[in-house]
Each structure stands twice: as structure tokens, then as C-alpha cells.
Scaffold this motif. Structure first.
Motif, PDB file in Angstrom:
ATOM      1  N   LEU A  44      48.183  26.776  40.578  1.00 32.26           N
ATOM      2  CA  LEU A  44      49.336  27.141  39.762  1.00 32.26           C
ATOM      3  C   LEU A  44      49.089  28.437  39.010  1.00 32.26           C
ATOM      4  O   LEU A  44      49.967  29.297  38.909  1.00 32.26           O
ATOM      5  CB  LEU A  44      49.673  26.017  38.787  1.00 32.26           C
ATOM      6  N   LEU A  45      47.882  28.595  38.485  1.00 40.18           N
ATOM      7  CA  LEU A  45      47.528  29.827  37.785  1.00 40.18           C
ATOM      8  C   LEU A  45      47.616  31.015  38.742  1.00 40.18           C
ATOM      9  O   LEU A  45      48.165  32.064  38.401  1.00 40.18           O
ATOM     10  CB  LEU A  45      46.121  29.717  37.193  1.00 40.18           C
ATOM     11  N   PHE A  46      47.094  30.855  39.954  1.00 40.54           N
ATOM     12  CA  PHE A  46      47.134  31.915  40.960  1.00 40.54           C
ATOM     13  C   PHE A  46      48.581  32.283  41.290  1.00 40.54           C
ATOM     14  O   PHE A  46      48.930  33.462  41.366  1.00 40.54           O
ATOM     15  CB  PHE A  46      46.393  31.453  42.220  1.00 40.54           C
ATOM     16  N   ILE A  47      49.424  31.279  41.475  1.00 40.64           N
ATOM     17  CA  ILE A  47      50.831  31.538  41.797  1.00 40.64           C
ATOM     18  C   ILE A  47      51.503  32.314  40.669  1.00 40.64           C
ATOM     19  O   ILE A  47      52.268  33.253  40.908  1.00 40.64           O
ATOM     20  CB  ILE A  47      51.568  30.217  42.085  1.00 40.64           C
ATOM     21  N   ASN A  48      51.228  31.925  39.427  1.00 40.13           N
ATOM     22  CA  ASN A  48      51.820  32.624  38.284  1.00 40.13           C
ATOM     23  C   ASN A  48      51.364  34.080  38.217  1.00 40.13           C
ATOM     24  O   ASN A  48      52.154  34.965  37.885  1.00 40.13           O
ATOM     25  CB  ASN A  48      51.484  31.909  36.979  1.00 40.13           C
ATOM     26  N   ILE A  49      50.113  34.334  38.535  1.00 40.38           N
ATOM     27  CA  ILE A  49      49.599  35.708  38.517  1.00 40.38           C
ATOM     28  C   ILE A  49      50.211  36.513  39.659  1.00 40.38           C
ATOM     29  O   ILE A  49      50.649  37.648  39.475  1.00 40.38           O
ATOM     30  CB  ILE A  49      48.060  35.717  38.589  1.00 40.38           C
ATOM     31  N   ILE A  50      50.249  35.932  40.856  1.00 38.00           N
ATOM     32  CA  ILE A  50      50.803  36.617  42.028  1.00 38.00           C
ATOM     33  C   ILE A  50      52.270  36.983  41.806  1.00 38.00           C
ATOM     34  O   ILE A  50      52.739  38.038  42.231  1.00 38.00           O
ATOM     35  CB  ILE A  50      50.643  35.741  43.289  1.00 38.00           C
ATOM     36  N   ALA A  51      53.007  36.119  41.109  1.00 42.46           N
ATOM     37  CA  ALA A  51      54.435  36.355  40.891  1.00 42.46           C
ATOM     38  C   ALA A  51      54.696  37.629  40.098  1.00 42.46           C
ATOM     39  O   ALA A  51      55.779  38.203  40.182  1.00 42.46           O
ATOM     40  CB  ALA A  51      55.069  35.161  40.184  1.00 42.46           C
ATOM     41  N   THR A  52      53.695  38.107  39.351  1.00 46.98           N
ATOM     42  CA  THR A  52      53.886  39.307  38.535  1.00 46.98           C
ATOM     43  C   THR A  52      53.496  40.584  39.264  1.00 46.98           C
ATOM     44  O   THR A  52      53.692  41.677  38.728  1.00 46.98           O
ATOM     45  CB  THR A  52      53.067  39.211  37.233  1.00 46.98           C
ATOM     46  N   LEU A  53      52.956  40.470  40.477  1.00 45.38           N
ATOM     47  CA  LEU A  53      52.478  41.650  41.195  1.00 45.38           C
ATOM     48  C   LEU A  53      53.601  42.344  41.965  1.00 45.38           C
ATOM     49  O   LEU A  53      54.542  41.706  42.430  1.00 45.38           O
ATOM     50  CB  LEU A  53      51.374  41.252  42.182  1.00 45.38           C
ATOM     51  N   ALA A  54      53.442  43.639  42.118  1.00 47.64           N
ATOM     52  CA  ALA A  54      54.370  44.418  42.943  1.00 47.64           C
ATOM     53  C   ALA A  54      54.069  44.132  44.413  1.00 47.64           C
ATOM     54  O   ALA A  54      52.978  43.694  44.770  1.00 47.64           O
ATOM     55  CB  ALA A  54      54.203  45.907  42.654  1.00 47.64           C
ATOM     56  N   SER A  55      55.035  44.397  45.289  1.00 42.32           N
ATOM     57  CA  SER A  55      54.849  44.112  46.714  1.00 42.32           C
ATOM     58  C   SER A  55      53.670  44.881  47.302  1.00 42.32           C
ATOM     59  O   SER A  55      52.962  44.366  48.163  1.00 42.32           O
ATOM     60  CB  SER A  55      56.125  44.415  47.494  1.00 42.32           C
TER      61      SER A  55
END
Length: 82
Positions: A44-55
Motif C-alpha cells: 500500500l505504501l508503494f502504491i501511494n508513492i507510485i501514484a505521485t510519480l510522473a509517467s
């Protein structure tokens, strides 16, 4: 709290070295469940971090995960389009 959960898992790990073999199967079950819980929290932490990244950043991570070396930013943008 994630830090408290990690501390609890570490404590359980060291407790396992002080028990007798009669409780071993129960302790192994608890460790298995704790491990899966920790993996779930980290996912879940990884998903939350990935969601903030640019493509482009995500494409870079995909390239690294795929083992690509010596690539350029042009290569990364191509990977992101597939």
C-alpha cells in the motif's frame, strides 16, 4: 503505525529463539501472518508513492525493473508508450 508494527515483528522474531519446540508450529504461523501483513502494508505504501510519480519517472522504474542498462531518456519514453 508502521514503525510500531516493524518493531513488533522484530520482537516476535527474537522471541522465537527463546521458545521450546512444542510451540514452534504456532510461532511459525504467527510469523507467516505477520510477514504477509507487513508485505500488505508495504504494498500500500508503494502504491501511494507510485501514484505521485510522473509517467516518465514510472517509465524509468519499469526500465530498471526490466534490467535495462545504458539507456537514454528517449528509450524511457518509448518504454512508457508500450
Amino acid at each position: 503505525n508502521e514503525k510500531e508494527a516493524v518493531i513488533q515483528y522484530i520482537g516476535l522474531f527474537f522471541y522465537c529463539f527463546t521458545i521450546d519446540s512444542s510451540n514452534l508450529s504456532y510461532i511459525l504461523l504467527v510469523i507467516y501472518e505477520a510477514f504477509n501483513s507487513l508485505i500488505g502494508q508495504l504494498s500500500l505504501l508503494f502504491i501511494n508513492i507510485i501514484a505521485t510519480l510522473a509517467s516518465r519517472q514510472i517509465s524509468f522504474l519499469i526500465a530498471v525493473a526490466d534490467g535495462v542498462v545504458n539507456f537514454s531518456s528517449k528509450d524511457i519514453s518509448i518504454i512508457g508508450q508500450t
